[in-house]
Design an enzyme around this catalytic site. Structure first.
Site, short mmCIF file in Angstrom:
data_model
loop_
_atom_site.label_atom_id
_atom_site.label_comp_id
_atom_site.label_asym_id
_atom_site.label_seq_id
_atom_site.Cartn_x
_atom_site.Cartn_y
_atom_site.Cartn_z
N SER A 1 -4.89 4.49 0.80
CA SER A 1 -3.39 3.07 0.31
C SER A 1 -3.25 2.68 1.34
CB SER A 1 -2.73 4.05 -0.77
OG SER A 1 -2.71 5.29 -0.27
N GLY B 1 0.68 -1.35 -0.43
CA GLY B 1 0.25 -0.18 -0.15
C GLY B 1 1.29 0.80 0.21
N CYS B 2 0.38 2.10 -0.05
CA CYS B 2 1.76 3.29 -0.91
C CYS B 2 2.17 3.82 0.56
CB CYS B 2 1.52 4.18 -1.46
SG CYS B 2 2.02 5.70 -1.82
N GLN B 3 1.02 3.33 1.93
CA GLN B 3 2.34 4.78 3.24
C GLN B 3 2.05 3.61 4.15
OE1 GLN B 3 -0.55 7.51 4.17
NE2 GLN B 3 -0.89 8.15 1.97
#
Ligand code: PLP
Lengths: 143, 414
Positions: free
Chosen positions: A121, A52-54
């Site tokens: 994200s 997930g991006c974060q």
């Protein structure tokens, strides 16, 4: 009798029913996140990483002799980890076909659907997808 | 007698906030506190109305009709160009190219100037604190030309390590591309020093002004930069608008970027000739209402005035910095003396995603994550931060509420 996916979802919904504001809800999720030693350190590798991006999520799946899948997972963000604990509680220990077909409506019912939106994200939505993919693949293996 | 100019930007925060309708709403039951201005600013009525006026009064395609509406629209579009020219003190309107944003402007320069001039072994100099938009376009052109990328290091306060410049800038340096202000740290970089050094070495300089344009006066003539890029949406204007300023002689020699209508003079299957500047780089029907609204945003900033804006923003920066220092375990990244009102920070032992989520629950909009500057966070050996970025319509009361919300979130997460 052992509870199925639907009963477990209902149990979570009932638990959250007692909370009157967001603070109590998140306090509980954070508690869940803190409590659970979710995954064996040896699985916290890139192979098991869901981007997930974060926040990062690690997921492992294993089938036991009785033909059910046991999931373990972890995240570096505590809220994500608490949400993971809920998803695992619902899906882990179930048969591959049940996992593939599961509709995880409890996330919405307890008012946390925002965490499944792609803009967060946080890896949760991808984790659920990955769990179903594991279930699909493992369901095809000879038991 | 001349009429009094209309007040579009009052020097009173409460009145000024009235000009921004979006600010007056509740998020998750609490009044919205918008602290994500570095991502995009909110828009004042004057800008919003300029778009409505265009569509209700004089929508037409530009530069091609003889009819009344086409003339009104063309006029307004070219007036906006002139406002941009004055705003950044360029020498002629033809040095102002409208793009869809900073990213588009940087890609334009990389794909035209970069591609047509770079050779194998030439060097492009960037800095550790660049936005991905000012890294990837250069990597792409480096890949196709064989040029190499070199990187200006920073110090722990989040400033360029100027002592490294003399070894980094050399005879192979062809292009220097750096930001004026860092979106992740808020640092105002000493670009003039770098521009002068680069010019002595014969290199051209592009300044990514995305984060500077709403906070500090920009004078491209004084800076003597070769290119300057910025986005309309970070300066109270609409999304999908941006500006590439380029020195005229460079823009003249650069090959066109995209082909199409507007950018040509004559077209035949044997031979097509290109339009003059600035139209050579503006293929197709542009974002007409956006450009006109960008002009309105410039009027808005000019009426506020740099002096007043900078005073407000300095107050906000100081208050936010002190507030964060007063919370145990909070660390600020980017501690230069020269900053715009941006504070990037982490709370010890807490993932930014968790803190951002709990702030959102309390109506506070901040940015969490890598802010499109992953190499910068690699340098700090962290994966990202929370970033609160302020604008002229934020006030000290909001910083007080922000503090209470942070304390509450931290106590939940500890
Ligand atoms: C320093 C910097 N450069 C470039 C950009 C890209 O701007 P845009 O997305 O408007 O093209 C941004 C926006 O976040 C920025 O902060």
């Amino acid at each position: 009798m052992k509870m199925g996916i639907e009963e477990k979802q209902q149990e979570v919904i009932d638990e959250f029913g007692v909370f009157s504001d967001w603070m109590q809800k998140y306090e509980y999720i954070i508690e869940l996140g803190k409590e659970l030693p979710l995954i064996d350190e040896k699985y916290k590798t890139d192979d098991h990483l869901i981007r997930g991006c974060q926040s990062r999520v690690w997921l492992n799946a294993a089938m036991d002799e009785s033909g059910v899948i046991l999931f373990t997972a972890d995240s570096d963000a505590i809220i994500t980890k608490g949400l993971i604990a809920l998803v695992i509680r619902v899906l882990s220990g179930e048969k591959p076909t049940d996992i593939v077909g599961a509709d995880l409506h409890f996330v919405k019912d307890i008012g946390l659907q925002e965490h499944l939106s792609p803009t967060r994200s946080n890896g949760l939505a991808s984790m659920i997808k990955q769990m179903k993919i594991y279930a699909l693949a493992m369901g095809r293996l000879p038991a | 007698m001349e009429a009094e100019p209309m007040i579009i930007a009052p020097h009173n925060i409460e009145q000024l906030r009235e000009e921004f309708p979006l600010l007056h709403q509740k998020v998750n039951g609490s009044p919205l506190i918008y602290l994500d201005n570095a991502a995009t600013t909110q828009k004042p009525l004057y800008v919003i109305e300029s778009i409505t006026n265009y569509y209700t009064g004089y929508n037409a395609n530009i530069h091609r009709g003889v009819h009344h509406l086409a003339n009104l629209a063309t006029d307004a579009f070219e007036k906006a160009r002139n406002k941009v020219k004055r705003f950044i003190s360029a020498s002629t309107d033809s040095e102002i190219i409208f793009t869809s944003g900073t990213t588009d402007a940087i890609n334009l320069v990389a794909q035209t100037f970069g591609k047509s001039t770079l050779q194998k072994g030439d060097e492009i100099l960037l800095s550790v604190m660049e936005h991905h938009s000012n890294i990837v376009p250069w990597q792409m052109v480096a890949e196709s030309t064989g040029a190499k990328i070199r990187v200006i290091p920073i110090t722990s306060s989040g400033e360029w390590d100027l002592s490294a410049l003399d070894t980094l800038i050399g005879e192979r340096t062809r292009i220097v591309a750096v930001n004026h202000v860092s979106n992740a740290l808020g640092t105002i970089n000493p670009v003039k020093i770098l521009i002068d050094k680069a010019h002595i070495a014969g290199a051209k300089v592009l300044i990514d002004g995305a984060q500077a344009i709403a906070h500090i006066p920009v004078h491209v003539g004084y800076l003597d930069c070769d290119f300057y890029c910025f986005s309309g949406h970070k300066m109270y204007g609409p999304t999908g608008t941006g500006v590439l300023y380029g020195k005229k002689e460079l823009l003249e020699m650069m090959p066109p970027y995209r082909g199409g209508g507007e950018m040509i003079e004559t077209v035949s299957f044997e031979n097509t000739t290109f339009n003059r500047l600035p139209h050579k780089f503006e293929a197709g029907t542009p974002n007409i209402e956006g450009v006109i609204a960008l002009g309105a945003a410039i009027e808005f900033i000019e009426q506020l005035g740099w002096e007043w804006m900078n005073e407000q923003e300095e107050l906000l920066l100081q208050a936010a910095t002190e507030m964060l220092h007063s919370i145990e375990g909070v660390k600020i990244y980017g501690t230069s003396k020269h900053k715009v009102p941006v504070v990037s920070f982490l709370a010890e032992g807490i993932h930014p995603y968790d803190l951002g989520t709990l702030l959102d629950k309390q109506g506070i909009a901040v940015r969490t994550g890598h802010h499109c500057t992953q190499p910068l966070w690699d340098w700090y050996k962290i994966s990202g931060t929370l970033r609160a970025s302020f604008s002229v319509y934020n006030n000290l009361e909001e910083i007080g509420i922000f503090k209470q919300a942070l304390l509450k979130a931290i106590s939940l997460l500890k």
